[in-house]
Design a protein around this motif. Structure first.
Motif, mmCIF file in Angstrom:
data_model
loop_
_atom_site.group_PDB
_atom_site.id
_atom_site.type_symbol
_atom_site.label_atom_id
_atom_site.label_comp_id
_atom_site.label_asym_id
_atom_site.label_seq_id
_atom_site.Cartn_x
_atom_site.Cartn_y
_atom_site.Cartn_z
ATOM 1 N N LEU A 106 7.954 -10.313 1.865
ATOM 2 C CA LEU A 106 6.843 -9.112 1.589
ATOM 3 C C LEU A 106 7.244 -7.791 2.096
ATOM 4 O O LEU A 106 8.031 -7.900 3.222
ATOM 5 C CB LEU A 106 5.431 -9.367 1.808
ATOM 6 C CG LEU A 106 5.129 -9.658 3.328
ATOM 7 C CD1 LEU A 106 3.656 -9.062 3.437
ATOM 8 C CD2 LEU A 106 5.196 -11.001 3.715
ATOM 9 N N GLN A 107 7.284 -6.725 1.767
ATOM 10 C CA GLN A 107 7.508 -5.509 2.177
ATOM 11 C C GLN A 107 6.130 -4.656 2.586
ATOM 12 O O GLN A 107 5.435 -4.469 3.568
ATOM 13 C CB GLN A 107 8.546 -4.759 1.956
ATOM 14 C CG GLN A 107 9.817 -5.053 1.925
ATOM 15 C CD GLN A 107 10.899 -4.317 1.227
ATOM 16 O OE1 GLN A 107 10.965 -3.455 1.060
ATOM 17 N NE2 GLN A 107 12.004 -5.218 0.714
ATOM 18 N N CYS A 108 5.653 -4.111 1.472
ATOM 19 C CA CYS A 108 4.461 -3.360 1.614
ATOM 20 C C CYS A 108 3.063 -4.285 1.720
ATOM 21 O O CYS A 108 2.088 -3.884 2.072
ATOM 22 C CB CYS A 108 4.464 -2.391 0.367
ATOM 23 S SG CYS A 108 4.094 -3.020 -1.102
ATOM 24 N N GLY A 109 3.238 -5.330 1.019
ATOM 25 C CA GLY A 109 2.227 -6.338 0.997
ATOM 26 C C GLY A 109 1.253 -6.207 -0.055
ATOM 27 O O GLY A 109 0.242 -6.744 -0.169
ATOM 28 N N PHE A 110 1.382 -5.212 -0.886
ATOM 29 C CA PHE A 110 0.485 -5.209 -1.996
ATOM 30 C C PHE A 110 0.115 -6.268 -2.805
ATOM 31 O O PHE A 110 -0.929 -6.484 -3.443
ATOM 32 C CB PHE A 110 0.636 -3.562 -2.571
ATOM 33 C CG PHE A 110 -0.649 -3.244 -3.461
ATOM 34 C CD1 PHE A 110 -1.417 -2.449 -2.766
ATOM 35 C CD2 PHE A 110 -0.870 -3.422 -4.742
ATOM 36 C CE1 PHE A 110 -2.843 -2.100 -3.383
ATOM 37 C CE2 PHE A 110 -2.077 -3.319 -5.324
ATOM 38 C CZ PHE A 110 -2.860 -2.573 -4.686
ATOM 39 N N CYS A 111 1.343 -6.652 -3.203
ATOM 40 C CA CYS A 111 1.608 -7.719 -4.187
ATOM 41 C C CYS A 111 0.908 -9.233 -3.693
ATOM 42 O O CYS A 111 0.761 -10.025 -4.482
ATOM 43 C CB CYS A 111 2.718 -7.903 -5.065
ATOM 44 S SG CYS A 111 3.995 -8.430 -3.823
ATOM 45 N N CYS A 143 6.165 -7.258 -8.117
ATOM 46 C CA CYS A 143 6.335 -6.824 -6.927
ATOM 47 C C CYS A 143 7.390 -5.807 -7.189
ATOM 48 O O CYS A 143 8.311 -5.950 -7.591
ATOM 49 C CB CYS A 143 6.804 -8.034 -6.096
ATOM 50 S SG CYS A 143 7.502 -7.468 -4.359
ATOM 51 N N ARG A 144 7.094 -4.721 -6.346
ATOM 52 C CA ARG A 144 7.947 -3.531 -6.330
ATOM 53 C C ARG A 144 9.094 -3.411 -5.222
ATOM 54 O O ARG A 144 9.902 -2.704 -5.398
ATOM 55 C CB ARG A 144 7.242 -2.173 -6.593
ATOM 56 C CG ARG A 144 6.476 -1.970 -7.725
ATOM 57 C CD ARG A 144 7.561 -1.744 -8.766
ATOM 58 N NE ARG A 144 6.851 -1.268 -10.096
ATOM 59 C CZ ARG A 144 7.281 -1.698 -11.315
ATOM 60 N NH1 ARG A 144 8.255 -2.423 -11.303
ATOM 61 N NH2 ARG A 144 6.769 -0.873 -12.204
ATOM 62 N N CYS A 145 8.654 -4.364 -4.234
ATOM 63 C CA CYS A 145 9.632 -4.179 -2.902
ATOM 64 C C CYS A 145 10.685 -5.344 -2.994
ATOM 65 O O CYS A 145 11.850 -4.847 -2.620
ATOM 66 C CB CYS A 145 8.748 -4.354 -1.889
ATOM 67 S SG CYS A 145 7.403 -3.061 -1.689
ATOM 68 N N THR A 146 10.494 -6.650 -3.226
ATOM 69 C CA THR A 146 11.187 -7.595 -2.775
ATOM 70 C C THR A 146 12.500 -8.067 -3.809
ATOM 71 O O THR A 146 13.187 -8.588 -3.183
ATOM 72 C CB THR A 146 10.569 -8.734 -2.445
ATOM 73 O OG1 THR A 146 9.861 -9.362 -3.526
ATOM 74 C CG2 THR A 146 9.403 -8.742 -1.508
HETATM 75 S S1 FES Z 1 5.864 -6.423 -1.174
HETATM 76 FE FE1 FES Z 1 5.351 -4.408 -1.884
HETATM 77 S S2 FES Z 1 4.855 -4.855 -4.108
HETATM 78 FE FE2 FES Z 1 5.470 -6.770 -3.409
#
Ligand code: FES
Ligand SMILES: Cc1cc2nc3c(=O)[nH]c(=O)nc-3n(C[C@@H](O)[C@H](O)[C@H](O)COP(=O)(O)OP(=O)(O)OC[C@H]3O[C@@H](n4cnc5c(N)ncnc54)[C@H](O)[C@@H]3O)c2cc1C
Ligand code: FES
Lengths: 169, 275
Positions: A106-111, A143-146
């Motif tokens: 995870l990066q931002c953790g939203f998902c 997931c937009r980050c990983t």
């Molecule tokens: S960790 Fe940012 S959207 Fe999945």
């Protein structure tokens, strides 16, 4: 037959993360809003509100489901599990959560809350789930980050740890 | 994005749901799995004043083997049919197609009848219903009528069901011994609606290809025989005979090309398992 009128709040009794819970809701209140706004269980995230992103995924009677596509009044008598149920104790992470941290899943953790609920459910029912099965379940999440790769790695790692734990038990 | 206000009606039987819909008509909607309806409510594309929840009705959860067909009632969820260990032997085509309907998280709630009622041109379950000589059993109060799948779907999200009717059940013909089945689909991502989907059934008597995602309703083409040598030409003719249009997801030309490729792929799979 029970008719719940639009203009009133109606009592909803259910089980939240193993404990009896109750609250009131208008028929139009989504389960996602009920959990966050009425129950104060803000671990469940809300992204798209039309079933596509998977951030709001919870367990309803043992099966994963979108809380943004379910109404609070529909869960009368049901068992709901949210991401708050995963950690075994304050300050401790579940095996899956720990693997997420280790693999930077995870990066931002939203998902993350939704993905954790889906993968926790998969590993509980299919401890031998391979990468293909994990990807199949992950297809229900954005997931937009990983780039997903670390999430698959974390799930495979967690699956192995859980299998070793049961083999040695 | 929150739904407009509505009364929620919790039904314990199919009778109650049918009665409620018959009385309320176009102000009311059946709520099944909610996987299409609640998204539409959230976006206010639909603003019914009454939602009639059919899922609590015990008598709507039946899956019954019935006279060479599989009869599926209104509250049967996609995941519960897919979990049925006998599904592959009874109806291999349905077993091939259901995993393509959305994701595990949506199949856990969504129903077969709800997908048929929704009638999305790209949806797999309406395509399966058309390919498998299905019928839709409709109810207005206590009156029932049965409509063939090919007569039920009238256009994009448009069906023969009147506003005061509900779908009580749908039936799929069993796949006979000696019939091979195949399915192929292309979508943007796994679990998205199909851009084009093709279902094939090959028996000694007939070769059938059902195509979804191109016309506004599932399209079924039968040939008495179709040799592998003639197949390319037949699929090309089929692709041009359809009403392929371009949209955000694909051009008309790409859709025709998918009909040719996915048609061949589905037929090949059906031929392999018929042998
Ligand atoms: S960790 Fe940012 S959207 Fe999945
Ligand atoms: C992220 C996501 C991906 C998806 N991907 C796909 C996909 O790839 N392929 C696909 O086919 N679908 C897909 N879907 C939609 C699918 O999941 C739905 O299950 C289906 O379209 C509707 O079934 P439902 O039981 O959820 O019906 P609901 O959403 O409850 O109802 C849909 C409509 O049908 C009516 N209705 C329902 N049951 C009855 C009945 N018994 N009698 C009369 N009217 C009735 C409702 O009033 C409403 O108008 C997807 C959905 C989501 C959220
Ligand atoms: S918020 Fe429910 S799926 Fe996106």
């Amino acid at each position: 037959m029970r008719r719940l009128t639009a203009t009133e709040r109606h009592p909803v009794r259910f089980t939240l993360n193993g404990k009896p819970a109750e609250g009131t809701a208008h028929p139009r209140m989504l389960l996602s809003d009920f959990l966050r706004g009425v129950q104060g269980a803000t671990g469940t995230h809300v992204g798209c509100e039309h079933g596509v992103c998977g951030a709001c995924t919870v367990r309803i009677d043992g099966a994963t489901a979108r809380s943004c596509l379910t109404f609070a009044v529909q869960i009368e008598g049901a068992e709901i599990d949210t991401v708050e149920a995963l950690a075994p104790a304050p300050g401790r992470l579940s095996v899956l959560q720990d693997a997420f941290r280790k693999h930077h899943a995870l990066q931002c953790g939203f998902c993350t809350p939704g993905i954790l609920m889906s993968l926790d459910t998969l590993l509980a029912t299919e401890p031998r789930a391979n990468a293909e099965r994990i990807r199949d379940v992950l297809s229900g999440h954005l997931c937009r980050c990983t780039g997903y790769q670390p999430i698959v790695a974390a799930a495979l790692d967690a699956a192995q740890t859980l299998r070793e734990e049961t083999d040695n038990a | 994005m929150k739904p407009a206000a509505f009364d929620y009606v919790h039904c314990e039987t199919l009778d109650e749901a049918a009665e409620m819909i018959a009385q309320t008509g176009d102000d009311a909607r059946i709520l099944a799995g909610g996987q299409s309806l609640v998204a539409m409510l959230n976006m206010r594309l639909a603003t019914p004043t009454v939602l009639v929840d059919v899922m609590p009705a015990q008598d709507a959860r039946k899956v019954a083997a019935d006279n060479g067909t599989l009869k599926i009632s209104a509250a049967v969820r996609q995941a519960s049919l897919l979990d049925d260990p006998n599904l592959t032997s009874r109806n291999p085509l349905l077993a091939q197609m259901l995993p393509w309907v959305g994701h595990p998280q949506t199949r856990a709630r969504g129903t077969l009848c709800g997908s048929v009622a929704h009638a999305d041109p790209s949806a797999e379950i309406p395509l399966a219903l058309a390919a498998l000589d299905g019928t839709v059993i409709l109810r207005r109060g206590r009156k029932r009528r049965s409509v063939k799948a090919t007569d039920f779907f009238l256009g994009m999200m448009l069906t023969d069901k009147a506003d005061d009717e509900m779908i009580e059940a749908v039936t799929f013909a069993d796949v006979e011994q000696g019939t091979g089945t195949g399915f192929a689909e292309v979508g943007r991502r796994k679990g998205d609606f199909a851009i084009v989907a093709c279902a094939a059934l090959i028996s000694p008597k007939r070769v059938r290809l059902a195509v979804g995602g191109v016309n506004d309703t599932p399209f079924v083409k039968d040939w008495d025989t179709l040799s592998p040598q003639d197949e390319g030409e037949a699929l090309n003719a089929l692709a041009w005979s359809l009403d392929a249009r371009g949209d955000l997801h694909a051009t008309a030309r790409y859709r025709r090309d998918l009909v040719r490729h996915l048609g061949a792929k589905a037929l090949k799979e059906a031929r392999t398992c018929a042998d």
